[in-house]
Design an enzyme around this catalytic site. Structure first.
Site, mmCIF file in Angstrom:
data_model
loop_
_atom_site.group_PDB
_atom_site.id
_atom_site.type_symbol
_atom_site.label_atom_id
_atom_site.label_comp_id
_atom_site.label_asym_id
_atom_site.label_seq_id
_atom_site.Cartn_x
_atom_site.Cartn_y
_atom_site.Cartn_z
ATOM 1 N N CYS A 107 9.154 18.816 23.997
ATOM 2 C CA CYS A 107 9.997 18.458 22.859
ATOM 3 C C CYS A 107 11.154 17.538 23.255
ATOM 4 C CB CYS A 107 10.548 19.739 22.235
ATOM 5 S SG CYS A 107 11.827 19.481 20.999
ATOM 6 N N TYR B 83 8.533 10.455 14.246
ATOM 7 C CA TYR B 83 7.947 11.564 13.478
ATOM 8 C C TYR B 83 7.674 11.149 12.032
ATOM 9 C CZ TYR B 83 8.915 14.798 17.304
ATOM 10 O OH TYR B 83 8.910 15.436 18.522
#
Length: 323
Positions: free
Chosen positions: A63, A194
Site C-alpha cells: 500500500c 486509483y
C-alpha cells in the site's frame, strides 16, 4: 475490499454507480494525534503522548499510503520505538489478513486473523472501510489514527524529544507551499491512479487519466529548473508523499490501472528524482516490489480476473540500475 457496518464485516466493493463510474475514496475515521506532551493535535482528542514502546503500527507493504509511514519510521529512527505488524499482500473477501506469507508480521496485540478485527477492538460498532496504515495506542487500547498524512507528521516531530533522529520534513517556512503541492499531488496523482484504475465508465477513466498525466507533466516541468526536490534543495514530506506512487507507477499502475499514456521512464526529470529518493537513508529497504505487484494483480479480480502477475517491466525506479 470490504467494510464494517456496525461492527459486522461485509464483502462489498466501492459504489461507483452513484458517482457516474468515478472512484471516490472514503475519509479516514480515526484522526487523533500523538504529540510531544500529549496535548490535542489539529483534530481528535488529547491523551496520546509520544513515548517509546507505546505505539504499534499496522501496515501493508503493498500500500502506498502505508508506505509513507514506513519511510518516516525509517527516516526518523523510530523502528525501536514503534513496533510493527504487516498484513498479507492478498486482499479478497476478508479484506487485509494476517495469513502466513513472506514478509508478513503477525499481530502480537490482538492475535487478529483479519485487519477488521483490529478496528472492532478499538470500536466494537465501527462502520467504515478497513484500511492501513493504523497507529495503535497500547496504553489506551485504541486506534490513534488511520490517516497516513497525519501519521507521517506525528513521526516527523512528536518523538524528537524522546530520541528520534534529527530532520524536519515539514519546515515552518515551507508549509504553505508544501500544502499547495500536496493538494494537487494527492488528488491528481496519488489518488489519480486509483481514479483511473477503479473507474467503471469510459468517460470517468479518460477524465482521470488525462488529469493524472497533466499532473505528471506539471511535476516534470517543476523539476526542469535543476532543483533536486519539489521544494528545491531539501527533501520534504511532499517528496515522500509523491514518491510512494512513483515507485509503483511502471511496475503496477501503468499496466494494472491502465495509466499507460507514458511510462515513468519517459519523464527524465521525474525518473531521476524518484531514483534519488529511492536510494536515500535506507528507504529502498522498506519497499517490497513483490508485495506491491502481487497485491494489485492478484487482489483486484474485477480488473484482472486471471490473477496473472506480469514479469515486467525490467526498468523502473526500484530496479537499482543506473539512471
Amino acid at each position: 475490499m470490504g467494510l464494517l457496518v456496525d461492527g459486522v464485516w461485509q464483502d462489498k466493493w466501492y459504489d461507483t454507480k452513484s458517482t457516474g463510474g468515478r472512484f471516490k475514496r472514503s475519509e479516514a475515521m480515526f484522526r487523533n494525534w500523538v504529540t510531544a506532551d500529549g496535548s490535542a493535535g489539529p483534530t481528535g482528542e488529547a491523551g496520546f503522548k509520544a513515548e517509546p514502546g507505546r505505539y504499534h503500527l499496522y501496515v501493508s507493504l503493498a500500500c502506498p499510503w502505508a508506505h509513507r509511514t514506513l519511510i518516516f519510521r525509517r527516516l526518523k529512527g523510530l523502528e525501536d520505538m514503534i513496533d510493527l505488524s504487516v498484513v498479507h499482500w492478498l486482499m479478497r473477501e476478508n479484506g487485509w489478513t494476517f495469513q502466513d506469507g513472506p514478509g508478513v508480521i503477525q499481530d502480537p496485540l490482538h492475535k487478529a486473523e483479519f485487519m477488521h478485527q483490529v478496528y472492532t477492538a478499538a470500536k466494537s460498532d465501527y462502520s467504515g472501510r478497513v484500511t492501513v496504515p493504523v497507529l495503535w495506542d497500547k496504553k489506551t487500547n485504541t486506534i490513534v489514527s488511520n490517516e497516513s498524512a497525519d501519521i507521517i507528521r506525528m513521526f516527523n516531530s512528536a518523538f524528537d524529544e524522546v530520541g528520534a533522529k534529527p530532520g524536519d520534513y515539514y519546515p515552518e517556512a515551507l508549509r504553505e507551499e508544501i500544502g499547495t503541492v500536496n493538494e494537487r499531488v494527492y488528488h491528481e496523482i496519488n489518488n489519480g491512479v486509483y481514479k483511473s484504475g477503479f473507474a467503471t465508465t469510459q468517460g470517468a477513466y479518460e477524465e482521470a487519466v488525462s488529469t493524472l498525466f497533466a499532473a505528471l507533466d506539471w511535476v516534470e516541468d517543476r523539476l526542469s529548473d535543476g532543483r533536486a526536490y519539489l521544494m528545491g534543495g531539501d527533501v520534504t514530506e511532499a517528496d515522500w508523499r509523491l514518491y510512494t506512487t512513483l515507485v509503483r507507477f511502471d511496475p503496477v499502475y501503468h499496466g494494472h490501472f491502465k495509466t499507460n499514456l507514458k511510462l515513468l521512464i519517459d519523464y527524465p526529470n521525474i525518473n531521476a528524482y524518484a531514483r534519488r529518493l529511492h536510494t536515500q537513508h535506507g528507504v529502498a529497504d522498506v519497499f517490497n516490489l513483490e508485495h506491491a505487484k502481487r497485491h494489485y494483480y492478484e487482489s483486484h479480480d474485477m480488473i484482472n480476473p486471471t490473477a496473472v502477475v506480469p514479469l515486467g517491466p525490467d526498468v523502473h525506479v526500484a530496479d537499482g540500475k543506473a539512471e
